[in-house]
Design a protein around this motif. Structure first.
Motif, PDB file in Angstrom:
ATOM      1  N   ILE A   1     -36.110  26.109  16.392  1.00 28.96           N
ATOM      2  CA  ILE A   1     -34.472  26.480  16.762  1.00 28.96           C
ATOM      3  C   ILE A   1     -34.653  25.552  17.468  1.00 28.96           C
ATOM      4  CG2 ILE A   1     -33.579  27.767  18.229  1.00 28.96           C
ATOM      5  CD1 ILE A   1     -34.772  30.674  16.739  1.00 28.96           C
TER       6      ILE A   1
ATOM      7  N   ALA B   1     -34.105  22.251  16.421  1.00 33.64           N
ATOM      8  CA  ALA B   1     -33.149  22.142  15.154  1.00 33.64           C
ATOM      9  C   ALA B   1     -31.371  21.989  16.288  1.00 33.64           C
ATOM     10  CB  ALA B   1     -32.993  22.952  14.315  1.00 33.64           C
ATOM     11  N   GLN B   2     -31.348  22.497  17.345  1.00 31.84           N
ATOM     12  CA  GLN B   2     -30.409  22.226  18.135  1.00 31.84           C
ATOM     13  C   GLN B   2     -29.875  20.883  18.427  1.00 31.84           C
ATOM     14  OE1 GLN B   2     -31.351  25.729  20.859  1.00 31.84           O
ATOM     15  NE2 GLN B   2     -29.861  26.965  19.911  1.00 31.84           N
TER      16      GLN B   2
ATOM     17  N   VAL C   1     -32.788  17.951  11.404  1.00 34.09           N
ATOM     18  CA  VAL C   1     -32.038  18.644  10.347  1.00 34.09           C
ATOM     19  C   VAL C   1     -33.998  19.181   9.198  1.00 34.09           C
ATOM     20  CG1 VAL C   1     -31.881  18.405   8.124  1.00 34.09           C
ATOM     21  CG2 VAL C   1     -30.637  17.555   9.637  1.00 34.09           C
TER      22      VAL C   1
ATOM     23  N   TYR D   1     -34.505  22.598  11.386  1.00 36.63           N
ATOM     24  CA  TYR D   1     -33.358  23.493  10.440  1.00 36.63           C
ATOM     25  C   TYR D   1     -34.175  24.068   8.255  1.00 36.63           C
ATOM     26  CZ  TYR D   1     -29.456  25.647   9.554  1.00 36.63           C
ATOM     27  OH  TYR D   1     -28.417  27.355   9.089  1.00 36.63           O
ATOM     28  N   ASN D   2     -33.999  23.207   8.484  1.00 34.23           N
ATOM     29  CA  ASN D   2     -34.451  23.765   6.982  1.00 34.23           C
ATOM     30  C   ASN D   2     -35.768  24.405   6.752  1.00 34.23           C
ATOM     31  OD1 ASN D   2     -32.233  21.651   5.408  1.00 34.23           O
ATOM     32  ND2 ASN D   2     -33.959  19.873   5.310  1.00 34.23           N
TER      33      ASN D   2
ATOM     34  N   LEU E   1     -36.472  26.838   9.141  1.00 34.06           N
ATOM     35  CA  LEU E   1     -35.942  27.367   9.216  1.00 34.06           C
ATOM     36  C   LEU E   1     -35.146  28.386   8.641  1.00 34.06           C
ATOM     37  CD1 LEU E   1     -34.569  27.297  13.075  1.00 34.06           C
ATOM     38  CD2 LEU E   1     -36.236  28.306  11.966  1.00 34.06           C
ATOM     39  N   VAL E   2     -34.575  27.602   7.370  1.00 32.83           N
ATOM     40  CA  VAL E   2     -33.634  27.932   5.962  1.00 32.83           C
ATOM     41  C   VAL E   2     -34.778  28.277   4.707  1.00 32.83           C
ATOM     42  CG1 VAL E   2     -32.501  27.408   4.176  1.00 32.83           C
ATOM     43  CG2 VAL E   2     -31.912  26.449   6.431  1.00 32.83           C
TER      44      VAL E   2
ATOM     45  N   TYR F   1     -26.563  26.192  10.610  1.00 29.61           N
ATOM     46  CA  TYR F   1     -25.777  25.094  11.503  1.00 29.61           C
ATOM     47  C   TYR F   1     -25.286  24.382  12.528  1.00 29.61           C
ATOM     48  CZ  TYR F   1     -27.710  20.553  11.393  1.00 29.61           C
ATOM     49  OH  TYR F   1     -27.951  18.630  12.141  1.00 29.61           O
TER      50      TYR F   1
ATOM     51  N   LEU G   1     -25.550  26.518  15.629  1.00 31.28           N
ATOM     52  CA  LEU G   1     -26.542  26.694  16.487  1.00 31.28           C
ATOM     53  C   LEU G   1     -27.056  26.445  17.349  1.00 31.28           C
ATOM     54  CD1 LEU G   1     -29.142  27.785  14.664  1.00 31.28           C
ATOM     55  CD2 LEU G   1     -30.196  24.857  14.625  1.00 31.28           C
TER      56      LEU G   1
END
Length: 197
Positions: free
Chosen positions: A7, A10-11, A15, A18-19, A21-22, A55, A58
């Motif tokens: 996290i 990603a913040q 990317v 974040y991917n 996390l997805v 996103y 975030l």
């Protein structure tokens, strides 16, 4: 890398983090949106919209349960789509004929063909009854009875009072019970309402 580190990365604009996390949550979010929307394509759209919105927001995530935060965003994406549909109703050009396997908890590896068909018919009946609920009740029922969130978590996700959640849940369960009585022959004996004469 653990979730909190992903996290934070990603913040900062990572990317790839974040991917990840997805990937960790896409199945749970899709299952939620499918049960609310009742259609695979609509669920895919709502899931995609939820991850895009997450996103973009975030940097506003301040801790707590990341999954609950995502579920709230996904629920809101479903609300938005359901409101849009009411403004511009549409008719599907093709009926969905694929057997839906979204209720995995009803599967049994020892069942024969007849039992498998009955289970599939019960799944369809449950999904039909869920789809017949008003949007707010369906969302509350899915979050509580399918996803297992408690009333306070549902209240936080849907941003309505605890009393409203309890009321919606009570109405949803009552309507589901009444609807499923039309499919009594599919229900296990323990779940059938009997009337004394």
């Amino acid at each position: 890398m653990d979730e909190s580190a992903l996290i934070k990365q990603a913040q900062k604009g990572d990317v790839a983090a974040y991917n990840q996390l997805v990937l960790n949550y896409q199945e749970a979010i899709y299952n939620l949106t499918y049960r609310i929307m009742g259609e695979p394509q609509a669920a895919e759209d709502a899931t995609q919209e939820a991850f895009i919105s997450a996103y973009q927001a975030l940097n506003r995530f301040r801790g707590g349960s990341f999954k609950s935060w995502l579920m709230r965003i996904a629920t809101n994406a479903c609300y938005d789509e359901l409101r849009r549909r009411k403004r511009r109703p549409q008719t599907s050009l093709e009926e969905l004929t694929d057997d839906n396997e979204s209720f995995a908890f009803l599967r049994s590896p020892q069942e024969g063909p007849e039992a498998a068909q009955q289970r599939l018919e019960l799944v369809r009946a449950i999904e039909d009854c869920l789809r017949a609920l008003p949007d707010d009740q369906r969302i509350t029922a899915v979050l509580g009875d399918v996803e297992g969130y408690d009333y306070q978590e549902i209240s936080d996700m849907t941003r309505v009072s605890l009393g409203t959640v309890k009321s919606r849940m009570s109405r949803a369960r009552s309507k589901m019970r009444d609807c499923l009585q039309g499919f009594q022959e599919l229900l296990p004996a323990d779940y059938r309402l009997t009337t004394s004469m």
